[in-house]
Design an enzyme around this catalytic site. Structure first.
Site, PDB file in Angstrom:
ATOM      1  CG  HIS A  38      -6.478   1.567  -2.286  1.00  0.00           C
ATOM      2  ND1 HIS A  38      -5.252   1.970  -2.769  1.00  0.00           N
ATOM      3  CD2 HIS A  38      -6.921   2.611  -1.541  1.00  0.00           C
ATOM      4  CE1 HIS A  38      -4.973   3.186  -2.316  1.00  0.00           C
ATOM      5  NE2 HIS A  38      -5.977   3.603  -1.574  1.00  0.00           N
ATOM      6  CG  HIS A  79      -8.985   7.798  -1.097  1.00  0.00           C
ATOM      7  ND1 HIS A  79      -8.620   7.865   0.237  1.00  0.00           N
ATOM      8  CD2 HIS A  79      -8.076   6.961  -1.672  1.00  0.00           C
ATOM      9  CE1 HIS A  79      -7.537   7.122   0.436  1.00  0.00           C
ATOM     10  NE2 HIS A  79      -7.189   6.554  -0.698  1.00  0.00           N
ATOM     11  CD  GLU A 105      -3.740   7.362  -2.958  1.00  0.00           C
ATOM     12  OE1 GLU A 105      -4.640   6.659  -2.444  1.00  0.00           O
ATOM     13  OE2 GLU A 105      -2.562   7.369  -2.548  1.00  0.00           O
TER      14      GLU A 105
END
Lengths: 134, 134
Positions: free
Chosen positions: B7, B79, B130
């Site tokens: 994502h 992010h 991430e």
């Protein structure tokens, strides 16, 4: 209306270093650098299974990412690009909804040879959005 | 090593407004808001054909995105999340390459119920990354 996420563009001050980060540290498949003088950038494509990351380094004095890198000297995410089936229909819908399309609203031919438009970050959650006709 | 782009996370000051932007303006499929008190955010998922966008609004006083929104009041890309097959192997490889892993390097359970780690933006082209074990 919204189709695939075509790419995430990351502006970098040093393309060789960015390439090393994605190739050696993160273990991704990374292309050779490709100069795009018409767009003021040199691009490296990071191929992921479902989309791609484009690492952009400024090329030439009028590069559109130069000001961004002055504000973000370590680099940063510059824009996201979403695909749409019909870019003129998308533009007209967005303008009718009150959103600002950058420039005069006429699609330009982007780095992939397809019509693109950019949308005003203030109207899209602080994010510069590129639309590309798929 | 690098798998799918899981994502792109966009921090927003007003989730209702962000939802409207993606649903009405951009014509995407958008979920109901989901409170994640353990992660200090309320999330809306924007489903694209190949990945998803997560709109994040701060939840609680210690939300990890509050400082970001103070610097970026209109919102912005917070992010990117990449999938890896083995997060401990990924961590050990990255540390051996000299990259900084945030926290003490022990994966936490992320918002999708899977182990995650965050990597230092300075070592990754100015981008907070991430990693999520797929």
């Amino acid at each position: 209306m919204l189709g695939r996420l075509n790419h995430v563009a990351i502006a970098v001050p040093d393309l060789a270093r960015g390439t090393e980060v994605y190739r050696s540290m993160l273990g991704a498949t990374v292309s050779a650098p490709q100069a795009e003088p018409a767009h003021g950038v040199t691009v490296v494509f990071v191929e992921l299974p479902n989309t791609k990351i484009e690492l952009l380094e400024p090329l030439g004095e009028n590069s559109p990412i130069r000001a961004f890198l002055e504000k973000n000297p370590a680099g940063g995410i510059h824009h996201v690009c979403y695909e749409v089936a019909d870019i003129l229909a998308a533009r007209d819908h967005l303008k009718a909804e009150g959103a600002r399309v950058l420039g005069d609203g006429t699609p330009k031919i982007g780095a992939h040879g397809k019509p693109v438009l950019f949308l005003h970050p203030k109207d899209f959650c602080g994010t510069l959005v590129e639309l590309e006709q798929a």
